[in-house]
Design a protein around this motif. Structure first.
Motif, mmCIF file in Angstrom:
data_model
loop_
_atom_site.group_PDB
_atom_site.id
_atom_site.type_symbol
_atom_site.label_atom_id
_atom_site.label_comp_id
_atom_site.label_asym_id
_atom_site.label_seq_id
_atom_site.Cartn_x
_atom_site.Cartn_y
_atom_site.Cartn_z
ATOM 1 N N VAL A 77 40.915 25.666 28.865
ATOM 2 C CA VAL A 77 40.610 25.688 27.302
ATOM 3 C C VAL A 77 41.462 25.597 26.397
ATOM 4 N N MET A 78 42.601 26.249 26.927
ATOM 5 C CA MET A 78 43.641 26.335 25.995
ATOM 6 C C MET A 78 44.396 24.913 25.804
ATOM 7 N N ALA A 79 44.574 24.101 27.033
ATOM 8 C CA ALA A 79 44.960 22.910 27.088
ATOM 9 C C ALA A 79 44.185 21.863 26.183
ATOM 10 N N ALA A 80 42.886 22.021 26.344
ATOM 11 C CA ALA A 80 41.873 21.314 25.632
ATOM 12 C C ALA A 80 41.919 21.418 24.080
ATOM 13 N N THR A 81 41.820 22.628 23.625
ATOM 14 C CA THR A 81 41.888 22.985 22.418
ATOM 15 C C THR A 81 43.235 22.282 21.705
ATOM 16 N N LYS A 82 44.342 22.527 22.564
ATOM 17 C CA LYS A 82 45.707 22.014 21.723
ATOM 18 C C LYS A 82 45.630 20.512 21.554
ATOM 19 N N GLU A 83 45.078 19.827 22.552
ATOM 20 C CA GLU A 83 44.901 18.579 22.367
ATOM 21 C C GLU A 83 44.169 18.174 21.236
ATOM 22 N N ILE A 84 43.004 18.839 21.215
ATOM 23 C CA ILE A 84 42.052 18.518 19.952
ATOM 24 C C ILE A 84 42.768 18.944 18.659
ATOM 25 N N TYR A 85 43.400 19.995 18.621
ATOM 26 C CA TYR A 85 43.924 20.474 17.399
ATOM 27 C C TYR A 85 45.093 19.559 17.035
ATOM 28 N N ASP A 86 45.921 18.750 17.817
ATOM 29 C CA ASP A 86 46.818 17.915 17.721
ATOM 30 C C ASP A 86 46.213 16.646 16.813
ATOM 31 N N ALA A 87 45.018 16.163 17.273
ATOM 32 C CA ALA A 87 44.352 15.161 16.823
ATOM 33 C C ALA A 87 43.804 15.508 15.371
ATOM 34 N N CYS A 88 43.445 16.761 15.110
ATOM 35 C CA CYS A 88 42.927 17.257 13.769
ATOM 36 C C CYS A 88 44.198 17.349 12.891
ATOM 37 N N SER A 89 45.364 17.768 13.199
ATOM 38 C CA SER A 89 46.341 18.078 12.382
ATOM 39 C C SER A 89 47.157 17.026 11.867
ATOM 40 N N LYS A 90 47.006 15.904 12.731
ATOM 41 C CA LYS A 90 47.853 14.533 12.295
ATOM 42 C C LYS A 90 47.192 13.616 11.430
ATOM 43 N N HIS A 153 38.335 18.332 9.643
ATOM 44 C CA HIS A 153 38.248 17.834 11.291
ATOM 45 C C HIS A 153 38.034 18.975 12.251
ATOM 46 N N LEU A 154 38.647 20.186 11.751
ATOM 47 C CA LEU A 154 38.151 21.318 12.758
ATOM 48 C C LEU A 154 36.807 21.719 12.604
ATOM 49 N N TYR A 155 36.195 21.391 11.444
ATOM 50 C CA TYR A 155 34.716 21.723 11.323
ATOM 51 C C TYR A 155 33.789 21.143 12.050
ATOM 52 N N LEU A 156 34.173 19.792 12.239
ATOM 53 C CA LEU A 156 33.396 18.866 13.098
ATOM 54 C C LEU A 156 33.397 19.297 14.604
ATOM 55 N N VAL A 157 34.444 19.547 15.043
ATOM 56 C CA VAL A 157 34.485 20.168 16.335
ATOM 57 C C VAL A 157 33.882 21.599 16.435
ATOM 58 N N PHE A 158 34.064 22.516 15.610
ATOM 59 C CA PHE A 158 33.306 23.672 15.560
ATOM 60 C C PHE A 158 31.700 23.458 15.801
ATOM 61 N N ALA A 159 31.313 22.492 14.910
ATOM 62 C CA ALA A 159 29.699 22.229 15.013
ATOM 63 C C ALA A 159 29.405 21.841 16.315
ATOM 64 N N MET A 266 28.384 13.272 23.205
ATOM 65 C CA MET A 266 29.382 13.646 24.297
ATOM 66 C C MET A 266 29.129 14.814 25.206
ATOM 67 N N PRO A 267 29.065 14.596 26.518
ATOM 68 C CA PRO A 267 28.809 15.718 27.424
ATOM 69 C C PRO A 267 29.668 16.919 27.172
ATOM 70 N N ASP A 268 29.278 18.262 27.758
ATOM 71 C CA ASP A 268 30.270 19.374 27.562
ATOM 72 C C ASP A 268 31.510 19.086 28.239
ATOM 73 N N GLU A 269 31.242 18.469 29.167
ATOM 74 C CA GLU A 269 32.586 18.403 30.336
ATOM 75 C C GLU A 269 33.376 17.331 29.641
ATOM 76 N N ALA A 270 33.071 16.568 28.927
ATOM 77 C CA ALA A 270 34.024 15.655 28.250
ATOM 78 C C ALA A 270 34.909 16.422 27.103
ATOM 79 N N LEU A 271 34.499 17.381 26.875
ATOM 80 C CA LEU A 271 35.248 17.971 25.640
ATOM 81 C C LEU A 271 36.513 18.476 26.103
ATOM 82 N N PHE A 272 36.591 18.574 27.600
ATOM 83 C CA PHE A 272 38.161 18.897 28.178
ATOM 84 C C PHE A 272 39.089 17.621 27.822
ATOM 85 N N THR A 273 38.518 16.547 28.003
ATOM 86 C CA THR A 273 39.118 15.240 27.957
ATOM 87 C C THR A 273 39.132 14.358 26.861
ATOM 88 N N ARG A 274 37.875 14.095 26.360
ATOM 89 C CA ARG A 274 37.706 12.910 25.362
ATOM 90 C C ARG A 274 37.279 13.657 23.922
#
Length: 315
Positions: A77-90, A153-159, A266-274
């Protein structure tokens, strides 16, 4: 929410939280060792060679797999959220000259915000080759713009995370919030020269209040309709400017709806990678969708409009 100085303590707490898991693995290993000592018959030796497994051995392996999965889940979860956050912050990057900060020559807005240099679509504005329509959002490259676009961007992921299990959703959301506030405090220190920890803490508290308000405002807009959602975007991202282009608001609303749809499919498991790929669709591409009704209307009116010279000659 935690300050940057607490990051090490949070990591230590995470290790302590995994201590019961390690104890469980150790106990299971001792139990398997006892089974190995008792199994001394020739049939048992054949079983250990892999011909067949006993129910006790199968149960032990299942417990090992489940324990390892539970212990590795926080790190996934930590690695996946870091990748997601990098996409949001850029999405809305900006830079401020460190020399200008030391000399005190950084340009500022009327509200006192530092204005940096940004080259993202949320900052630049230029004239399209097809006409005089801007294809960017023309926001000032400031900390406020970066934080509001990142929170958007973070709100979209939170939803999307609300579809997960209750405890899993909380774990994902907490990690994303921590990434955001760690990054925000680091920007305050390194990019804006705010060395006072107390002052940074005060700004972080104000930012946290903004974040809570953003989530509530966008939730209301998604539920009540595009007009309410556009109003929330206007108040937060565009700072309730009177000269805002309604076309920019419409494009942002269209982009939010499209991103929510892509994340929902997107499937739940795909949240870790996509999960980050769903946020790579540029919001400026929605200008084509917003301008489509106007272009269709212009095409319909074009055959019925005669040039002025032809009308005068016919008279």
């Amino acid at each position: 929410m935690a300050c940057r100085s607490c990051k090490r303590q949070l990591l230590l707490l995470a290790r302590q939280a995994n201590a019961p898991v390690a104890a469980e693995l150790y106990s299971a290993a001792l139990g398997q060792q006892r089974l190995h000592r008792v199994a001394t018959t020739p049939v048992t030796h054949q079983l250990r060679r892999g011909f067949r497994s006993t129910p006790a051995q199968s149960g032990f392996m299942d417990s090992i797999r489940s324990t390892i999965q539970r212990s590795s889940e926080p790190y996934r979860v930590m690695a996946a959220t870091k990748e997601i956050y990098d996409a949001c912050s850029k999405a809305a990057p900006y830079k401020i000259d460190p020399i200008a900060i030391k000399l005190g020559t950084v340009p500022k807005t009327p509200e006192g915000e530092d204005i940096g240099e940004g080259n993202g679509m949320w900052h630049d504005g230029h004239i399209s080759t097809n006409g005089d329509l801007s294809t960017e959002f023309k926001l000032l490259p400031t900390f406020s713009t970066w934080s509001q676009v990142t929170m958007l961007h973070l709100y979209l992921v939170f939803a999307r995370l609300r579809n997960l299990d209750r405890y899993a959703a909380r774990a994902w959301q907490a990690q994303l919030v921590d990434h955001f506030f760690f990054d925000a405090e680091e920007r305050m220190d390194l990019s804006h020269g705010i060395s006072s920890r107390a002052l940074r803490g005060r700004y972080l508290k104000d930012l946290f209040v903004q974040w809570r308000g953003v989530v509530a405002a966008y939730d209301e807009g998604v539920a009540k309709g595009d007009a309410v959602l556009a109003s929330a975007i206007w108040r937060n991202v565009f700072k309730a400017r009177e000269d805002v282009n309604v076309r920019d608001l419409a494009a942002t609303v269209s982009w939010m709806r499209l991103s929510l749809k892509m994340l929902d499919q997107m499937p739940d498991e795909a949240l870790f990678t996509r999960a980050g790929t769903a946020l790579r669709w540029p919001a400026k591409n929605e200008f084509a969708v917003v301008d489509q009704p106007t272009r269709q209307l212009a095409d319909q009116l074009a055959p019925n409009t005669e040039p002025a010279g032809r009308a005068s000659s016919a008279a």
